[in-house]
Design a protein around this motif. Structure first.
Motif, short mmCIF file in Angstrom:
data_model
loop_
_atom_site.label_atom_id
_atom_site.label_comp_id
_atom_site.label_asym_id
_atom_site.label_seq_id
_atom_site.Cartn_x
_atom_site.Cartn_y
_atom_site.Cartn_z
N ASN A 226 39.50 35.69 26.56
CA ASN A 226 39.66 36.44 27.80
C ASN A 226 40.43 35.56 28.77
OD1 ASN A 226 38.10 38.41 26.68
ND2 ASN A 226 36.20 37.68 27.61
N PRO A 228 42.55 35.67 32.94
CA PRO A 228 43.05 36.43 34.09
C PRO A 228 44.49 36.87 33.80
CG PRO A 228 42.53 34.14 34.70
CD PRO A 228 42.33 34.25 33.24
N LEU A 250 40.67 44.44 30.13
CA LEU A 250 39.20 44.45 30.07
C LEU A 250 38.65 45.31 31.19
CD1 LEU A 250 38.42 40.69 29.34
CD2 LEU A 250 38.32 42.60 27.74
N ALA A 251 37.37 45.66 31.08
CA ALA A 251 36.72 46.47 32.10
C ALA A 251 36.78 45.76 33.46
CB ALA A 251 35.28 46.78 31.70
N GLU A 252 36.66 44.45 33.41
CA GLU A 252 36.70 43.67 34.65
C GLU A 252 38.12 43.64 35.22
OE1 GLU A 252 35.03 39.73 34.13
OE2 GLU A 252 35.75 39.14 36.12
N GLU A 253 38.26 44.06 36.42
CA GLU A 253 39.55 44.14 37.11
C GLU A 253 40.32 42.81 37.03
OE1 GLU A 253 42.40 46.16 39.37
OE2 GLU A 253 40.48 47.02 38.75
N MET A 255 41.36 41.17 34.46
CA MET A 255 41.12 40.35 33.27
C MET A 255 41.66 41.06 32.03
SD MET A 255 39.60 37.46 33.91
CE MET A 255 38.66 36.93 32.49
#
Ligand code: PRP
Ligand code: ZN
Length: 292
Positions: A226, A228, A250-253, A255
């Motif tokens: 993973n 940024p 990814l679900a995380e903004e 990333m």
């Protein structure tokens, strides 16, 4: 051109029982070939490829391939070199690695090749050993034995030996010291020089392609991490990948997950750099095969 061989099955010679047997079977199975019960039969048919295996003594393999009894063989380079067989070496396979070395009693006076002058040297490899001493102008008396060479000095049959060394345990257990290497060996895939049918030739090409894919895969690792989004450019520069990496949001903004294949030789080096660049959760997986 008409070909002489009527059978279409590719016949491959492998060592019947010895250190190459299981490794060669593992290689053949890892490239998709399936065999029944190879431990009990001399001639084993492959269930899903037009191939049959002939299981024989390794020392006989180069000759069987030379004479065209078998089309291919998996055998140590040491055996082919000693036999001076007229075959083509298609590929080196990095297993069954060993070396032919001269060795002498640890507590004796033989320390270098020159000291062997006038001495008795026991070996199962008279051709390669003679060549080694001839090239150096050292006159030795060769005692050719078919086995148990390492005990010859203790039995006073010889002053020194020339034998295969792999881990070095046999030498150590017999109070012998390795002096010099005569020949570096690994398992090789050899091919007969007799003409082969078109069908057999294309089978051989397929097999080689699969072996190469397997070898490449063995040296590669699939890595996932993973990172940024803004680190992606730097990560791409770090990864010596053949193809461009796969980048998945990814679900995380902000990333992404980066997937790629790297050679194992550079993995640890690359990993350090990736962490510095901001990658986290780095996962490494083995690769089964790689076909270009
Ligand atoms: C070789 C060699 C030694 C031993 C050395 O024989 O003749 O006995 O291996 O290995 P080490 O350094 O790991 O102790 P091998 O079992 O290969 O049989 P072969 O040469 O007769 O086919
Ligand atoms: Zn042997």
């Amino acid at each position: 051109m008409r070909t002489l061989d009527s059978s279409t099955s590719l016949r491959i010679a492998i060592q019947k029982s010895g250190r190459l047997t299981d490794k060669t079977m593992n290689l053949l199975e890892s490239i998709g070939l399936r065999f029944d019960d190879y431990k009990r039969n001399l001639l084993v048919r492959c269930r899903n490829f037009d191939v049959e295996l002939l299981l024989i003594r390794d020392d006989d393999i180069p000759e069987y391939v030379q004479d065209g009894v078998c089309d291919l063989g998996f055998v140590g380079g040491n055996v082919t070199a000693e036999d001076q067989a007229d075959v083509t070496i298609l590929k080196g396979l990095d297993y069954g690695v060993c070396r032919l070395s001269i060795a002498a009693p640890k507590n004796g006076s033989l320390r270098k090749a020159d000291d062997f002058s006038g001495k008795k040297v026991a070996t199962s490899y008279p051709v390669l050993t003679k060549k080694y001493f001839d090239e150096r102008g050292i006159d030795v008396e060769l005692i050719t034995l078919s086995g148990a060479v390492e005990i010859a000095p203790r039995l006073e049959v010889a002053d020194a030996i020339s034998d295969l060394v792999s881990s070095g345990n046999t030498l150590k257990a017999n109070g012998l010291m390795e002096i010099d290497t005569i020949y570096e060996s690994e398992t090789e895939l050899i091919r007969t020089n007799k003409p082969l049918s078109q069908g057999k030739q294309s089978l051989i090409e397929k097999l080689i392609q699969r072996i190469e894919g397997q070898q490449k895969a063995e040296r590669s690792r699939y890595i996932m991490m993973n990172a940024p989004e803004e680190a992606v450019e730097e990560i791409r520069n770090i990864i010596p990948s053949l193809k461009s990496p796969t980048i998945v949001p990814l679900a995380e903004e902000g990333m992404v997950a980066v997937h790629t294949v790297v050679p194992i030789s550079t993995f640890w080096q690359v990993m350090e750099k990736l962490k510095q660049a901001g990658a986290s959760g780095i996962v490494m997986l083995p690769v089964e095969s790689m076909i270009e």
